[in-house]
Write an enzyme that holds these catalytic residues in place. Structure first.
Site, PDB file in Angstrom:
ATOM      1  N   ASP A 159       8.238  11.565  -4.152  1.00  0.00           N
ATOM      2  CA  ASP A 159       8.019  10.438  -2.955  1.00  0.00           C
ATOM      3  C   ASP A 159       9.065   9.545  -3.053  1.00  0.00           C
ATOM      4  O   ASP A 159       8.839   8.348  -3.020  1.00  0.00           O
ATOM      5  CB  ASP A 159       6.707   9.934  -2.937  1.00  0.00           C
ATOM      6  CG  ASP A 159       6.468   8.951  -1.840  1.00  0.00           C
ATOM      7  OD1 ASP A 159       6.857   9.298  -0.649  1.00  0.00           O
ATOM      8  OD2 ASP A 159       5.580   8.292  -1.811  1.00  0.00           O
ATOM      9  N   SER A 201      -0.951   6.864  -2.491  1.00  0.00           N
ATOM     10  CA  SER A 201      -1.910   6.931  -3.394  1.00  0.00           C
ATOM     11  C   SER A 201      -2.730   5.732  -3.825  1.00  0.00           C
ATOM     12  O   SER A 201      -3.672   5.963  -4.609  1.00  0.00           O
ATOM     13  CB  SER A 201      -1.336   7.192  -4.800  1.00  0.00           C
ATOM     14  OG  SER A 201      -0.324   6.487  -5.368  1.00  0.00           O
ATOM     15  N   GLY A 202      -2.493   4.471  -3.166  1.00  0.00           N
ATOM     16  CA  GLY A 202      -3.305   3.359  -3.538  1.00  0.00           C
ATOM     17  C   GLY A 202      -2.927   2.002  -2.867  1.00  0.00           C
ATOM     18  O   GLY A 202      -1.795   1.992  -2.474  1.00  0.00           O
ATOM     19  N   LYS A 244      -2.329  -1.266  -9.545  1.00  0.00           N
ATOM     20  CA  LYS A 244      -2.355  -0.386  -8.316  1.00  0.00           C
ATOM     21  C   LYS A 244      -3.959   0.289  -8.487  1.00  0.00           C
ATOM     22  O   LYS A 244      -4.192   0.846  -9.522  1.00  0.00           O
ATOM     23  CB  LYS A 244      -1.380   0.807  -8.351  1.00  0.00           C
ATOM     24  CG  LYS A 244      -1.966   1.843  -7.304  1.00  0.00           C
ATOM     25  CD  LYS A 244      -0.981   3.341  -7.335  1.00  0.00           C
ATOM     26  CE  LYS A 244       0.464   3.155  -7.239  1.00  0.00           C
ATOM     27  NZ  LYS A 244       1.172   4.238  -7.191  1.00  0.00           N
ATOM     28  N   LYS A 248       0.828  -1.178  -0.094  1.00  0.00           N
ATOM     29  CA  LYS A 248      -0.114   0.009   0.023  1.00  0.00           C
ATOM     30  C   LYS A 248       0.861   1.302  -0.247  1.00  0.00           C
ATOM     31  O   LYS A 248       2.033   1.159   0.652  1.00  0.00           O
ATOM     32  CB  LYS A 248      -1.047   0.009   1.375  1.00  0.00           C
ATOM     33  CG  LYS A 248      -2.054  -0.929   1.360  1.00  0.00           C
ATOM     34  CD  LYS A 248      -2.981  -0.884   2.350  1.00  0.00           C
ATOM     35  CE  LYS A 248      -4.050  -2.038   2.292  1.00  0.00           C
ATOM     36  NZ  LYS A 248      -4.832  -1.879   3.628  1.00  0.00           N
ATOM     37  N   GLY A 249       0.405   2.247  -0.795  1.00  0.00           N
ATOM     38  CA  GLY A 249       1.346   3.666  -0.781  1.00  0.00           C
ATOM     39  C   GLY A 249       0.440   4.511  -0.296  1.00  0.00           C
ATOM     40  O   GLY A 249      -1.005   4.563  -0.184  1.00  0.00           O
TER      41      GLY A 249
END
Length: 816
Positions: A597, A473-474, A490, A470-471
């Site tokens: 990031d 953004s998604g 993703k 998991k990041g």
């Protein structure tokens, strides 16, 4: 020896230092020392190295330093020195390296300096030096690097320069030099880089330049050169950058340039060139950075052979008199920037992604070109040759268009009526809207590669058991396709989607993670950036598809206990590849791309441990005039965010450099940025600084490696400390970082060669080259590996090969 480099020392240089008669090395680089250079230093007659660079030292250079007859290295760059350069320095008969760059020195260069028979490097970049180049310049036959750029030196380039037989780097840019370039420059047979840009040099280029078979970069842009471009330049098979822009060259483009088999960048813009574009340019398969022929008087069509330049990133043909159709450009899939404005092109636009995304300003000024960016302006392969050729074709075309218009109108009406009926039916089924995957809504699918699977196959894999990460953004899933292919998918968080909230595309483009990733990933290709396969979306869900990386992320390899620690060789290869990928984003994409990031979990690792930069959920395209804009959205991950972001909210490439530096420290120490094993809750950057960069900060699993590998790790540690400098301006750019990392493995020969000159021993790295590479390697003490290794910032003494391929902090803007 006294080495107090890389501290925070202030005050002045004690006069008593001159009383140390046996002192051989006095190094206080990278401190806050002020005051002037005491003349009493001349009493230390055994002094071999005097390194005062990167301080706040002011005043004059004492003439008494000329009494130091054994002095081999004198560095005083990046200070506030003023006045003229003492002619007495010519009495330092053993001097091999002199760097006085980035000061406020005035006057002329003492001719006697060129009488020093051991001098290999003379650097005086960015001062206020005037006068002329003395004819004695040819007497310094030992000179390897001469950099006098960004001064006020006038007069001509003396013909005696031909006496510099082993010179490989000549930088006279941004001065006031005039007159012709002497033919004798062809006698400098070892030259690899020539930068004469931004002067007022005149006349034709000498044909003798074509005898410099090792020449890799030739930049004579922004001068007043005339005549034709020498056809003999085709012999320069090592040339990778040729910049002749903003001159008055005339005649045609030499056909022989097609023989320059190593050329990566060719800039002939803003001249008076005539004739056509030679078909031979299509033979330069290595031409991958830019081809700029704009602002000339070129005529004729684009030769079909140009379609062979499949690696080309930037093509500018604007402001010429070119004509014909654009079909030769249809297959240039790697282009990220194209400008064909203000020519006489006709016909339709090739139907590919680049042309559909082109701005109208890149097409304007072609009256016969269908350039309104409507679907009717795009023709498929068979129809790309132009507009209808006769009246019968025109009439038939009009009839066909009328029939198609009627058919389309009827179809649209039926679709609208059907859509209304479906919408009314759906109002009775509310829970369809609550489905996370939005199965009730149709899917749109845009592939960026040739794919052999369907959206349905992808959707079946979006279950919790397939979640692999998991990041910000998604969430990322592993997806096994029916054909045996494995991909990563993703699914973006719903709160990043603004399509249904009533905001227009322009306002949503920055905040919408989906549109950001698609726009970014669809335009870049690099071996160290994760390959973007395609995207699909409906009203509720947006999906991005990538290559699957079987070894996970760098973070998981470092911190998840799997039994086997990651060897240094693999860590080095991952760091180097990630640096090269970031350098591509910052320097080779137009406009530059800031990732925002960078962290260990966003560096994926392939089957052969090759690194791939991933997760562009926060990536921003940085326009030329908006390099340091502010953002109201938090960018980055905790522990990796650059300090200036906290108080200035500025987004620059240097923010990525800081984050990358944290990743390098993470790789070397084995500790996370905020690690519970670090005492007092220190950040890993502060902890390494507190330990003075000693060998004890290295990952314990690496300490048993051979001494040569330990030295490489300590050099990488120095590069990391450069990257995490608290001042963004003091950090290197990513191309310099990649070059410095590469030098750790591949440029020891140069270090050893210069060290033989300075020390008489091949075993110890040379001090000038250590500054070039941005690290201070071990000196000749009894503990060569365990002493602290710290970097230098804002180099004026970078190594030759790195400068050939990177854009250093001292470089000018433009094609470099």
């Amino acid at each position: 020896m006294i080495d107090l480099s890389l501290n925070s020392l202030s005050g002045t240089i004690p006069i008593s230092i001159g009383g140390l008669f046996q002192l051989e090395e006095f190094m206080i680089s990278d401190n806050n020392v002020s005051g002037s250079i005491p003349s009493d230093l001349s009493n230390a007659t055994n002094l071999l190295q005097l390194q005062l660079d990167t301080n706040q030292i002011s005043g004059l250079i004492p003439p008494e330093l000329g009494m130091l007859s054994k002095l081999t290295v004198f560095f005083a760059w990046q200070n506030q020195l003023e006045g003229s350069i003492p002619s007495s320095l010519a009495s330092c008969s053993s001097l091999q390296a002199l760097d006085l760059s980035h000061n406020s020195l005035t006057g002329s260069i003492p001719p006697g300096l060129f009488q020093l028979q051991n001098l290999t490097k003379l650097l005086m970049i960015s001062n206020d030096i005037s006068g002329t180049l003395p004819p004695e310049i040819g007497s310094c036959s030992s000179l390897v690097r001469l950099r006098l750029g960004n001064n006020r030196i006038a007069g001509t380039i003396p013909k005696e320069i031909g006496g510099l037989g082993i010179l490989n780097f000549l930088d006279l840019s941004s001065n006031r030099l005039s007159g012709p370039v002497p033919d004798e420059i062809g006698s400098c047979t070892e030259l690899q880089m020539i930068d004469l840009s931004n002067n007022i040099l005149q006349g034709p280029l000498p044909f003798s330049l074509s005898s410099l078979t090792g020449l890799q970069v030739l930049d004579v842009s922004a001068n007043q050169f005339t005549g034709q471009i020498p056809a003999s330049f085709g012999r320069l098979t090592s040339l990778n950058k040729l910049m002749l822009s903003r001159n008055s060259f005339s005649g045609s483009i030499p056909l022989s340039l097609g023989l320059s088999s190593s050329l990566q960048l060719l800039d002939l813009s803003s001249n008076g060139l005539t004739g056509g574009i030679p078909m031979e340019l299509g033979q330069i398969e290595t031409l991958e950075i830019a081809l700029n022929l704009s602002c000339n008087r070129l005529t004729g069509p684009i030769p079909p052979q140009i379609s062979s330049l499949t690696m080309l990133s930037i093509l500018d043909l604007s402001h010429n008199k070119l004509e014909g159709h654009l079909s030769p450009l249809a297959e240039l899939d790697n282009l990220v920037s194209l400008n064909i404005s203000y020519n006489a092109f006709t016909g339709y636009l090739p139907d590919n992604k680049l042309f559909r995304q082109l701005s109208p300003t890149d097409l304007v000024g072609n009256q016969g070109l269908c350039s309104s960016i409507r679907d009717s302006c795009f023709l498929k392969d068979a129809d790309r040759t132009g507009l209808p050729r006769n009246e019968n074709d025109i009439r038939q075309s009009r009839k066909l268009k009328l029939a198609l218009a009627l058919l389309i109108t009827l179809t649209v009406a039926m679709v609208i009526m059907g859509a209304i009926a479906i919408m009314r039916a759906r109002r009775t089924i509310r829970d369809d809207d609550d489905s996370e995957l939005g199965d009730s809504w149709p899917w749109q699918f845009t592939p960026f590669q040739k794919l052999n699977f369907s959206v349905d196959q992808v959707l079946r894999c979006l279950v919790d058991t397939n979640v692999i990460g998991k990041g910000c953004s998604g969430v990322v899933y592993r997806a096994d396709m029916d054909n045996g292919e494995v991909i990563a998918v993703k699914k973006l968080w719903p709160n990043t989607m603004a399509a249904s909230n009533g905001c227009n595309d322009e306002k949503c483009s920055v905040r919408d993670s989906f549109s950001t990733e698609v726009k970014t990933l669809g335009s870049i290709r690099h071996k160290n950036i994760v390959r973007f396969l395609g995207c699909c979306w409906n009203r509720n869900t947006r999906l991005l598809m990538y290559d699957y990386m079987p070894n996970g992320s760098l973070g998981s390899l470092l911190h998840e206990k799997t039994g086997n620690a990651l060897e240094w060789e693999l860590r080095y290869q991952i760091l180097l590849g990630a640096a090269q990928g970031l350098a591509y984003l910052h320097h080779d994409c137009v406009p530059p791309i800031v990732h925002r990031d960078i962290k260990a979990n966003n560096i994926l690792v392939g089957l052969e441990f090759e690194p791939y930069i991933a997760d562009f959920g926060l990536a921003k395209l940085v326009d030329d005039g908006d390099v340091a804009r502010s953002s109201n959205t938090v960018a980055g991950s905790y522990g990796y965010i650059a300090p200036e972001y906290g108080y200035m909210m500025k987004i620059t490439e240097k923010s990525d450099v800081y984050s990358y530096g944290v990743v390098v420290l993470e790789v070397l120490t084995g500790k996370q940025p905020i690690d519970p094993t670090i005492p007092d809750g220190l950040h890993v950057v502060d902890w390494v600084r507190q330990k003075r960069g000693g060998i004890e900060v290295l990952d314990p699993s690496l300490l048993s490696r051979p001494a040569s590998e330990t030295e490489e790790m300590m050099q990488a540690l120095g590069i990391a400390l450069l990257c995490v400098n608290s001042s963004p301006d003091e950090r290197p750019n990513m191309k310099d970082v990649a070059a410095m990392l590469k030098e750790i493995k591949h440029e020891r020969e140069e270090y050893a060669k210069v060290d033989v000159l300075l020390k008489g021993s091949p075993a110890t790295d040379n001090q000038e080259n250590k500054k070039s590479s941005g690290v201070v390697p071990a000196t000749s003490s009894s503990k060569p590996v365990t002493q602290s290794l710290y970097p230098k910032s804002k180099n004026s003494s970078f190594s030759v090969s790195s400068l050939l391929y990177s854009s250093s902090s001292n470089s000018k803007t433009g094609f470099k």
